[in-house]
Design a protein around this motif. Structure first.
Motif, PDB file in Angstrom:
ATOM      1  N   UNK A 387       0.879  -1.178   0.000  1.00  0.00           N
ATOM      2  CA  UNK A 387       0.000   0.000   0.000  1.00  0.00           C
ATOM      3  C   UNK A 387       0.911   1.221   0.000  1.00  0.00           C
ATOM      4  N   UNK A 388       0.986   1.904  -1.132  1.00  0.00           N
ATOM      5  CA  UNK A 388       1.922   3.017  -1.299  1.00  0.00           C
ATOM      6  C   UNK A 388       1.779   4.031  -0.162  1.00  0.00           C
ATOM      7  N   UNK A 389       2.921   4.392   0.407  1.00  0.00           N
ATOM      8  CA  UNK A 389       2.946   5.408   1.456  1.00  0.00           C
ATOM      9  C   UNK A 389       2.679   4.886   2.850  1.00  0.00           C
ATOM     10  N   UNK A 390       2.172   3.676   2.954  1.00  0.00           N
ATOM     11  CA  UNK A 390       1.895   3.088   4.262  1.00  0.00           C
ATOM     12  C   UNK A 390       3.162   2.438   4.830  1.00  0.00           C
ATOM     13  N   UNK A 391       3.095   2.095   6.109  1.00  0.00           N
ATOM     14  CA  UNK A 391       4.240   1.455   6.765  1.00  0.00           C
ATOM     15  C   UNK A 391       4.048  -0.052   6.797  1.00  0.00           C
ATOM     16  N   UNK A 392       5.047  -0.776   6.334  1.00  0.00           N
ATOM     17  CA  UNK A 392       5.045  -2.240   6.401  1.00  0.00           C
ATOM     18  C   UNK A 392       5.913  -2.675   7.578  1.00  0.00           C
ATOM     19  N   UNK A 393       5.450  -3.658   8.316  1.00  0.00           N
ATOM     20  CA  UNK A 393       6.198  -4.166   9.487  1.00  0.00           C
ATOM     21  C   UNK A 393       6.417  -5.662   9.302  1.00  0.00           C
ATOM     22  N   UNK A 394       7.693  -6.090   9.329  1.00  0.00           N
ATOM     23  CA  UNK A 394       8.065  -7.501   9.302  1.00  0.00           C
ATOM     24  C   UNK A 394       8.568  -7.878  10.700  1.00  0.00           C
ATOM     25  N   UNK A 395       8.052  -8.968  11.255  1.00  0.00           N
ATOM     26  CA  UNK A 395       8.399  -9.334  12.636  1.00  0.00           C
ATOM     27  C   UNK A 395       8.858 -10.790  12.714  1.00  0.00           C
ATOM     28  N   UNK A 396       9.937 -10.999  13.461  1.00  0.00           N
ATOM     29  CA  UNK A 396      10.420 -12.357  13.779  1.00  0.00           C
ATOM     30  C   UNK A 396      10.229 -12.576  15.278  1.00  0.00           C
ATOM     31  N   UNK A 397       9.574 -13.667  15.635  1.00  0.00           N
ATOM     32  CA  UNK A 397       9.352 -13.966  17.052  1.00  0.00           C
ATOM     33  C   UNK A 397      10.397 -14.966  17.531  1.00  0.00           C
ATOM     34  N   UNK A 398      11.075 -14.625  18.614  1.00  0.00           N
ATOM     35  CA  UNK A 398      12.160 -15.454  19.151  1.00  0.00           C
ATOM     36  C   UNK A 398      11.901 -15.702  20.631  1.00  0.00           C
ATOM     37  N   UNK A 399      11.979 -16.980  21.050  1.00  0.00           N
ATOM     38  CA  UNK A 399      11.657 -17.304  22.443  1.00  0.00           C
ATOM     39  C   UNK A 399      12.759 -16.882  23.410  1.00  0.00           C
ATOM     40  N   UNK A 400      14.003 -16.849  22.950  1.00  0.00           N
ATOM     41  CA  UNK A 400      15.108 -16.451  23.816  1.00  0.00           C
ATOM     42  C   UNK A 400      15.701 -15.122  23.361  1.00  0.00           C
ATOM     43  N   UNK A 401      14.832 -14.150  23.111  1.00  0.00           N
ATOM     44  CA  UNK A 401      15.237 -12.871  22.535  1.00  0.00           C
ATOM     45  C   UNK A 401      16.246 -12.122  23.396  1.00  0.00           C
ATOM     46  N   UNK A 402      16.224 -12.364  24.708  1.00  0.00           N
ATOM     47  CA  UNK A 402      17.100 -11.603  25.606  1.00  0.00           C
ATOM     48  C   UNK A 402      18.579 -11.863  25.343  1.00  0.00           C
ATOM     49  N   UNK A 403      18.908 -13.012  24.719  1.00  0.00           N
ATOM     50  CA  UNK A 403      20.319 -13.320  24.452  1.00  0.00           C
ATOM     51  C   UNK A 403      20.660 -13.128  22.975  1.00  0.00           C
ATOM     52  N   UNK A 404      19.716 -12.590  22.185  1.00  0.00           N
ATOM     53  CA  UNK A 404      19.896 -12.515  20.736  1.00  0.00           C
ATOM     54  C   UNK A 404      20.157 -11.094  20.252  1.00  0.00           C
ATOM     55  N   UNK A 405      20.893 -11.021  19.132  1.00  0.00           N
ATOM     56  CA  UNK A 405      21.135  -9.758  18.424  1.00  0.00           C
ATOM     57  C   UNK A 405      20.430  -9.853  17.071  1.00  0.00           C
ATOM     58  N   UNK A 406      19.685  -8.811  16.717  1.00  0.00           N
ATOM     59  CA  UNK A 406      18.901  -8.795  15.475  1.00  0.00           C
ATOM     60  C   UNK A 406      19.555  -7.853  14.455  1.00  0.00           C
ATOM     61  N   UNK A 407      19.562  -8.276  13.208  1.00  0.00           N
ATOM     62  CA  UNK A 407      19.986  -7.389  12.115  1.00  0.00           C
ATOM     63  C   UNK A 407      19.188  -7.759  10.865  1.00  0.00           C
ATOM     64  N   UNK A 408      18.270  -6.868  10.494  1.00  0.00           N
ATOM     65  CA  UNK A 408      17.481  -7.106   9.285  1.00  0.00           C
ATOM     66  C   UNK A 408      18.330  -6.790   8.048  1.00  0.00           C
ATOM     67  N   UNK A 409      18.106  -7.572   6.984  1.00  0.00           N
ATOM     68  CA  UNK A 409      18.845  -7.424   5.736  1.00  0.00           C
ATOM     69  C   UNK A 409      17.874  -7.344   4.557  1.00  0.00           C
ATOM     70  N   UNK A 410      18.394  -6.812   3.439  1.00  0.00           N
ATOM     71  CA  UNK A 410      17.566  -6.770   2.231  1.00  0.00           C
ATOM     72  C   UNK A 410      18.395  -7.212   1.027  1.00  0.00           C
ATOM     73  N   UNK A 411      17.695  -7.659  -0.002  1.00  0.00           N
ATOM     74  CA  UNK A 411      18.359  -8.086  -1.242  1.00  0.00           C
ATOM     75  C   UNK A 411      17.586  -7.536  -2.424  1.00  0.00           C
ATOM     76  N   UNK A 412      18.340  -7.041  -3.434  1.00  0.00           N
ATOM     77  CA  UNK A 412      17.707  -6.490  -4.631  1.00  0.00           C
ATOM     78  C   UNK A 412      17.814  -7.437  -5.827  1.00  0.00           C
ATOM     79  N   UNK A 413      18.515  -8.572  -5.632  1.00  0.00           N
ATOM     80  CA  UNK A 413      18.760  -9.477  -6.754  1.00  0.00           C
ATOM     81  C   UNK A 413      18.215 -10.882  -6.498  1.00  0.00           C
ATOM     82  N   UNK A 414      17.107 -10.928  -5.793  1.00  0.00           N
ATOM     83  CA  UNK A 414      16.458 -12.220  -5.582  1.00  0.00           C
ATOM     84  C   UNK A 414      17.137 -13.096  -4.548  1.00  0.00           C
ATOM     85  N   UNK A 415      17.986 -12.510  -3.692  1.00  0.00           N
ATOM     86  CA  UNK A 415      18.601 -13.268  -2.617  1.00  0.00           C
ATOM     87  C   UNK A 415      20.033 -13.680  -2.867  1.00  0.00           C
ATOM     88  N   UNK A 416      20.646 -13.187  -3.977  1.00  0.00           N
ATOM     89  CA  UNK A 416      22.049 -13.536  -4.223  1.00  0.00           C
ATOM     90  C   UNK A 416      22.978 -12.746  -3.314  1.00  0.00           C
TER      91      UNK A 416
END
Length: 465
Positions: A387-416
């Motif tokens: 939806x143009x102009x709207x905010x999209x939210x992607x969420x990963x649920x982790x049971x042991x989040x307190x010991x984890x570090x998150x880093x979201x990534x993106x790809x423009x070439x289909x995942x290469x």
């Protein structure tokens, strides 16, 4: 004052003081039966402004009652006052009279309910007592010991006791009832009502028990035999009870057991002989433990079993819903099988177990083991409708989040090729982006790192029209 019969003296005394040193004293005296000497029964000094209620039960006799007010002021015109009200000397309270004595019981059985009863009038309190020799008496602690009826259950510990009731009247005088007891304890004949039962099957390490039920048993002693001919007293902690408790082991798996029971008359009886009829030699004796990733990324899981013919390690990527045979060849040393796994993003979320087959064809599975400290993704991110102009939210649920570090990534070439995102929430479990046409061809995923840099990637998601 004269009481020709037992009676009761009662009144209320009110002291009204004008200063802190005013006091009031009331005294009750009785003439001695043998002379004119007065006996002080009560002598109370009131030092506070108060109302004192007085009740005293009295035997027949001549009494003097006096009240004196002491003013603490030198000015006689400023003294306080003392006032008596409801002053009554009533005759007619009868002395304590026992009208029915407790009765001895002709005969009773161990476990039978017993009761001793005394009936009396004008009783202030009851206290049943017992004696084992008829000379030294002790107050009973039974629930009914302070009532007119003592209720008991006949037991080995009280079967020879004698009982009496100590009754106190309203004048403080103590009276005792007659002594009562069970004249004859009747024992039923000895009888085994439930024999111990053999155990159909058990594995080494299982807890097993044999139990016997008997009437009028004085003592128990469980015994064991290795050949059914020579018997030895068991030294197990429960060997002198009606239930023998054991752990099946290689040293006792073929033993036979019986119980030697001595009845109340000293006669010895033996139960039937019992045993474990089938010993299942195949069993898992040590389960695989979770691997703590702080020890390193070269993990290993081990299982130990007796009577095993083969081991097949398995893994699951969906927390145990479906299982796949592992292609890693385990090492087997004696009864222990060990699999070694190098932790990588592709397997960091895996769980492992071993399928163990016994020589008799029985199959057992071990507990599930995990990489302790590795990320555990319990909810994958999902595609978002564009939806143009709207905010999209992607969420990963982790049971042991307190010991984890998150880093979201993106790809423009289909995942290469993948790049770290700098968008809002890129270092948290939820990535937020403003939807534009240029985002439509891009993929998104989250790199989640747990203990000791063990990491994995979530599924890839995108914006869809």
């Amino acid at each position: 004052m004269t009481l020709n019969k037992p009676g009761k003296l009662s009144f209320s005394c009110v002291l009204s003081r004008l200063n802190s040193e005013d006091t009031c004293e009331y005294t009750l005296l009785r003439y001695s039966d043998s002379s004119s000497i007065k006996e002080i029964l009560d002598d109370k000094l009131m030092t506070q402004t108060a109302t004192d209620s007085y009740i005293r039960y009295l035997p027949p006799g001549d009494y003097i009652f006096s009240v004196t007010y002491y003013s603490g002021s030198s000015d006689n015109e400023k003294s306080g006052s003392v006032e008596l009200s409801d002053f009554k000397l009533q005759e007619g309270s009868a002395p304590l009279t026992i009208t029915s004595q407790p009765q001895s019981i002709d005969s009773a059985k161990i476990g039978q309910a017993l009761s001793y009863q005394v009936t009396a009038s004008n009783v202030a309190s009851y206290q049943w007592q017992y004696s084992k020799d008829g000379k030294e008496w002790f107050n009973s602690s039974a629930a009914s010991a302070k009532t007119a009826t003592l209720n008991l259950t006949l037991s080995e510990s009280n079967k020879a006791n004698r009982y009496r009731c100590k009754l106190t009247d309203y004048y403080g005088a103590v009276h005792y009832s007659d002594v009562a007891y069970v004249q004859q304890v009747v024992y039923d004949g000895f009888k085994i009502t439930a024999q111990p039962q053999s155990v159909a099957s058990a594995k080494i390490g299982d807890s097993i028990s044999y139990s016997v039920t008997a009437q009028n048993a004085a003592s128990y002693q469980w015994q064991y035999s290795k050949d059914g001919k020579t018997w030895y007293n068991s030294s197990a902690a429960s060997a002198k009870t009606n239930t023998l408790k054991l752990t099946l082991s290689d040293s006792n798996k073929t033993n036979k057991y019986r119980c030697k029971i001595t009845d109340n008359k000293g006669v010895v009886h033996y139960t039937n002989t019992v045993s474990v009829q089938q010993v299942i030699s195949f069993s898992i004796t040590k389960q695989p433990a979770d691997w703590d990733v702080t020890k390193g990324k070269a993990a290993s899981f081990s299982v130990t079993a007796t009577g095993a013919s083969s081991y097949q390690w398995q893994y699951s990527k969906d927390r145990g819903k479906t299982w796949v045979k592992s292609s890693i060849t385990p090492t087997v040393n004696g009864g222990t099988s060990t699999i070694k796994v190098n932790i990588a993003p592709s397997n960091a979320a895996n769980v492992y177990r071993c399928k163990v087959t016994g020589k008799d064809g029985t199959v057992l599975y071990t507990r599930t083991a995990i990489f302790k400290g590795a990320p555990i993704v319990t909810g994958q991110p999902k595609n978002v409708t564009y939806q143009a102009g709207k905010t999209a939210v992607f969420t990963a649920t982790v049971s042991n989040a307190s010991i984890c570090i998150f880093q979201w990534q993106y790809s423009k070439d289909g995942g290469k090729n993948w790049y770290s995102s700098g968008a809002s929430g890129a270092k948290t479990k939820s990535l937020s982006i403003t939807m534009k046409e240029s985002n439509l061809g891009m993929l998104y995923r989250c790199k989640i790192t747990g203990s000791n840099t063990v990491y994995l990637y979530t599924n890839s998601v995108k914006l869809v029209k």
